[in-house]
Scaffold this active site. Structure first.
Site: not given
Length: 210
Positions: A88, A167, A13, A123, A156
């Protein structure tokens, strides 16, 4: 064009918002950024938000909606905006409606959970300079070493597969129902995630033209 971009964490996004704002010449309103700006500028609603943030509490919906309403009155929003990070929940969407904030389209980027886990799990970020890499899509020249400064590349905590799945579970429970909310209002547009960033941008621009 007044837009909301919906999608799971890692759906792209933020990346798409940055590209589309340039193409449509409208600002991206990121909740985190405007909250920080309101606090820094000491606006009445910013001071209220600061109380919550300083005590480590979640900023309540009415304060968030207040900060957004304040920001949308700025001149650069006259031709439209992209809302990033809000709503949200259904409660936030209802609060935006109540505040008289309407949208032309809500674009939902569809992507399979496992693809997100794989994408975010790959990542890597440089500990020293913050440069981002991806072990498949944007690999460093030397594994584990930053091209820019030679620093160590790390994963991370946010990108750890278990954290990502947690999440995603929160997204499916709290945010995904917004698709039905906006579909009922006739403004939901669904876009399948494409194999390239450009492809997804093109798909979003196509549905906006319809």
């Amino acid at each position: 064009m007044k837009l909301i971009l919906l999608g799971a964490p890692g759906a792209g996004k933020g990346t798409q918002a940055e590209i589309i704002k340039k193409k449509l010449d409208i600002p991206t309103i990121s909740t985190g950024n405007i909250l920080r700006a309101a606090v820094k500028n000491g606006t009445p609603i910013g001071l209220k938000a600061k109380e919550y943030m300083d005590s480590g509490r979640l900023v309540p919906d009415e304060v968030i909606i207040g900060v957004i309403t304040e920001r949308l009155q700025d001149a650069d929003c006259a031709n439209g905006f992209i809302l990033d990070g809000v709503p949200r929940t259904i409660a936030q969407a209802e609060a935006l409606e109540k505040a008289g904030i309407s949208f032309d389209a809500v674009v939902a980027i569809e992507i399979a959970d496992e693809k997100i886990v794989e994408r975010m799990g790959g990542r890597r970020v440089c500990e020293s300079c913050g440069c981002s890499y991806h072990i498949v899509n944007i690999p460093p020249k030397v594994e584990g070493v930053c091209d820019a400064c030679g620093g160590k590349l790390v994963q991370r905590k946010d990108d750890d597969p278990d954290t990502v799945r947690d999440r995603l579970a929160v997204y499916h429970k709290e945010t995904e129902p917004l698709k039905g909310f906006y579909e009922a209002r006739g403004i939901l547009k669904t876009v399948e995630d494409q194999s390239t960033v450009e492809g997804t941008t093109q798909a979003i621009l196509s549905v906006l033209e319809k």
